[in-house]
Design a protein around this motif. Structure first.
Motif, PDB file in Angstrom:
ATOM      1  N   TYR A  12       0.836  -1.196   0.000  1.00  0.00           N
ATOM      2  CA  TYR A  12       0.000   0.000   0.000  1.00  0.00           C
ATOM      3  C   TYR A  12       0.870   1.244   0.000  1.00  0.00           C
ATOM      4  O   TYR A  12       2.059   1.192   0.295  1.00  0.00           O
ATOM      5  CB  TYR A  12      -0.955   0.011   1.202  1.00  0.00           C
ATOM      6  CG  TYR A  12      -0.307   0.187   2.556  1.00  0.00           C
ATOM      7  CD1 TYR A  12      -0.343   1.414   3.214  1.00  0.00           C
ATOM      8  CD2 TYR A  12       0.332  -0.876   3.193  1.00  0.00           C
ATOM      9  CE1 TYR A  12       0.247   1.568   4.471  1.00  0.00           C
ATOM     10  CE2 TYR A  12       0.912  -0.725   4.442  1.00  0.00           C
ATOM     11  CZ  TYR A  12       0.875   0.500   5.075  1.00  0.00           C
ATOM     12  OH  TYR A  12       1.455   0.673   6.305  1.00  0.00           O
ATOM     13  N   HIS A  25      -9.067  -0.207  -5.563  1.00  0.00           N
ATOM     14  CA  HIS A  25      -9.090  -0.247  -7.026  1.00  0.00           C
ATOM     15  C   HIS A  25      -9.946  -1.398  -7.544  1.00  0.00           C
ATOM     16  O   HIS A  25     -10.542  -2.162  -6.771  1.00  0.00           O
ATOM     17  CB  HIS A  25      -7.655  -0.359  -7.557  1.00  0.00           C
ATOM     18  CG  HIS A  25      -6.943  -1.610  -7.109  1.00  0.00           C
ATOM     19  ND1 HIS A  25      -7.182  -2.846  -7.652  1.00  0.00           N
ATOM     20  CD2 HIS A  25      -6.002  -1.808  -6.140  1.00  0.00           C
ATOM     21  CE1 HIS A  25      -6.422  -3.748  -7.071  1.00  0.00           C
ATOM     22  NE2 HIS A  25      -5.687  -3.144  -6.139  1.00  0.00           N
ATOM     23  N   HIS A  31      -3.123  -0.106  -7.371  1.00  0.00           N
ATOM     24  CA  HIS A  31      -3.446   1.169  -6.731  1.00  0.00           C
ATOM     25  C   HIS A  31      -3.061   2.381  -7.558  1.00  0.00           C
ATOM     26  O   HIS A  31      -3.573   3.481  -7.349  1.00  0.00           O
ATOM     27  CB  HIS A  31      -2.768   1.251  -5.356  1.00  0.00           C
ATOM     28  CG  HIS A  31      -1.317   1.588  -5.397  1.00  0.00           C
ATOM     29  ND1 HIS A  31      -0.340   0.651  -5.653  1.00  0.00           N
ATOM     30  CD2 HIS A  31      -0.666   2.769  -5.218  1.00  0.00           C
ATOM     31  CE1 HIS A  31       0.849   1.225  -5.625  1.00  0.00           C
ATOM     32  NE2 HIS A  31       0.677   2.515  -5.364  1.00  0.00           N
ATOM     33  N   THR A  35      -4.320   6.369  -7.534  1.00  0.00           N
ATOM     34  CA  THR A  35      -3.505   7.542  -7.207  1.00  0.00           C
ATOM     35  C   THR A  35      -3.585   8.554  -8.357  1.00  0.00           C
ATOM     36  O   THR A  35      -3.655   9.762  -8.126  1.00  0.00           O
ATOM     37  CB  THR A  35      -2.034   7.180  -6.939  1.00  0.00           C
ATOM     38  OG1 THR A  35      -1.491   6.494  -8.071  1.00  0.00           O
ATOM     39  CG2 THR A  35      -1.903   6.305  -5.716  1.00  0.00           C
ATOM     40  N   ARG A  50      -4.310   9.786   2.366  1.00  0.00           N
ATOM     41  CA  ARG A  50      -4.843   8.881   1.346  1.00  0.00           C
ATOM     42  C   ARG A  50      -4.122   7.539   1.426  1.00  0.00           C
ATOM     43  O   ARG A  50      -2.888   7.481   1.341  1.00  0.00           O
ATOM     44  CB  ARG A  50      -4.683   9.487  -0.045  1.00  0.00           C
ATOM     45  CG  ARG A  50      -5.626  10.664  -0.284  1.00  0.00           C
ATOM     46  CD  ARG A  50      -5.063  11.975   0.153  1.00  0.00           C
ATOM     47  NE  ARG A  50      -3.975  12.421  -0.725  1.00  0.00           N
ATOM     48  CZ  ARG A  50      -3.176  13.439  -0.441  1.00  0.00           C
ATOM     49  NH1 ARG A  50      -3.309  14.112   0.698  1.00  0.00           N
ATOM     50  NH2 ARG A  50      -2.221  13.798  -1.282  1.00  0.00           N
ATOM     51  N   TYR A  52      -3.774   4.024  -0.316  1.00  0.00           N
ATOM     52  CA  TYR A  52      -4.024   3.285  -1.555  1.00  0.00           C
ATOM     53  C   TYR A  52      -3.508   1.863  -1.387  1.00  0.00           C
ATOM     54  O   TYR A  52      -2.315   1.640  -1.196  1.00  0.00           O
ATOM     55  CB  TYR A  52      -3.332   3.959  -2.732  1.00  0.00           C
ATOM     56  CG  TYR A  52      -3.796   5.376  -3.006  1.00  0.00           C
ATOM     57  CD1 TYR A  52      -4.908   5.620  -3.804  1.00  0.00           C
ATOM     58  CD2 TYR A  52      -3.110   6.474  -2.473  1.00  0.00           C
ATOM     59  CE1 TYR A  52      -5.338   6.915  -4.065  1.00  0.00           C
ATOM     60  CE2 TYR A  52      -3.534   7.773  -2.737  1.00  0.00           C
ATOM     61  CZ  TYR A  52      -4.646   7.986  -3.535  1.00  0.00           C
ATOM     62  OH  TYR A  52      -5.065   9.275  -3.793  1.00  0.00           O
TER      63      TYR A  52
END
Length: 272
Positions: A12, A25, A31, A35, A50, A52
């Motif tokens: 991540y 996603h 990811h 982004t 954030r 991801y």
């Protein structure tokens, strides 16, 4: 960054600090697709963290034989959230299959979610039961197609309703790059044997009354848009948008509208 969930490593990326936003996603990609579309929204916003994630078997995250269905996928995502942001409330963003998992999170732990964005979400997991439009191309770029490798041209024709060099460049960088990393055998097995939750993900004890945004492509032949009307009553604070000239990669084909609507959603969350 890496997080261990049982015996697999979940990759991540964290950008920024402040209020957490968990971003999920779609199937086969990673990811980086998220982004690319979400980070421009936060160019002028510095108070959000954030997060991801690469889902199991995608991007740089591991896979395992014991991950056989979407129920287990959901459990892994929830375990990840509890490890990375324990006891914190967060915003939730889900694209395509990530939108399916996001509704699973709403079903299981809605009390921790302060806002929800569903981007071209999987509504009906059973592919044969989806109410999808026939794929069409509204704006074709034959010159561009002639310059692509045949396999790339075939993918571009099958995945987009608007064709341009800008859209192709983003698709190659954000979508195809992730597909090439995916554990295709692992994902194909889940898709064949366990893609659909064992429970009704949209049967909620209470309606989700936090600011939400549900965006769909009018020409999305992958998940469609009509099935999403069936879940709308669950989200009384939702802006519900069906965008023209948009397929399953709505955020690329209609990027300006996407940025505007997501920014407005963030504002509604902040004011609620």
């Amino acid at each position: 960054m890496e997080c261990k969930v049982k015996d697999i490593s979940i990759n991540y990326e964290v950008i920024g600090s402040g209020k957490p936003i968990v971003v999920l996603h779609g199937y086969y990609i990673d990811h980086r697709a998220m982004t690319a579309c979400m980070e421009p929204v936060f160019n002028s916003k510095n108070d959000y963290k954030r997060i991801y994630i690469d889902l199991p078997g995608m991007g740089k995250s591991g896979s395992a034989e014991w991950i056989t269905n979407s129920d287990i996928m959901l459990d892994i995502v929830i375990d990840f959230i509890n490890q990375i942001i324990p006891n914190e409330k967060f915003l939730l963003v889900g694209y395509s299959y990530g939108g399916y998992l996001s509704r699973g999170i709403i079903n299981k732990m809605a009390n921790r979610v302060d806002g929800l964005l569903l981007l071209c979400p999987v509504i009906v997991a059973n592919f044969k039961k989806r109410n999808n439009p026939t794929h069409i191309i509204l704006k074709k770029d034959n010159k561009l197609l002639s310059e692509l490798e045949p396999s790339d041209a075939e993918f571009f024709n099958s995945a987009h309703v608007i064709q341009s060099k800008r859209i192709w460049d983003r698709c190659k960088k954000e979508i195809l790059s992730g597909i090439k990393l995916a554990d295709s055998n692992f994902l194909a097995n889940i898709k064949k044997n366990g893609y659909e939750f064992s429970f009704n993900v949209d049967e909620l004890n209470e309606k989700f009354d936090k600011p939400s945004l549900i965006l769909l492509g009018h020409q999305d032949s992958t998940v469609g848009y009509k099935d999403a009307f069936e879940i709308l009553d669950n989200y009384p604070r939702a802006t519900f948008g069906i965008l023209d000239e948009a397929g399953h990669h709505l955020h690329i084909e209609q990027e300006d509208l996407f940025y505007s609507l997501v920014s407005e959603w963030i504002t509604r969350v902040e004011e609620s």
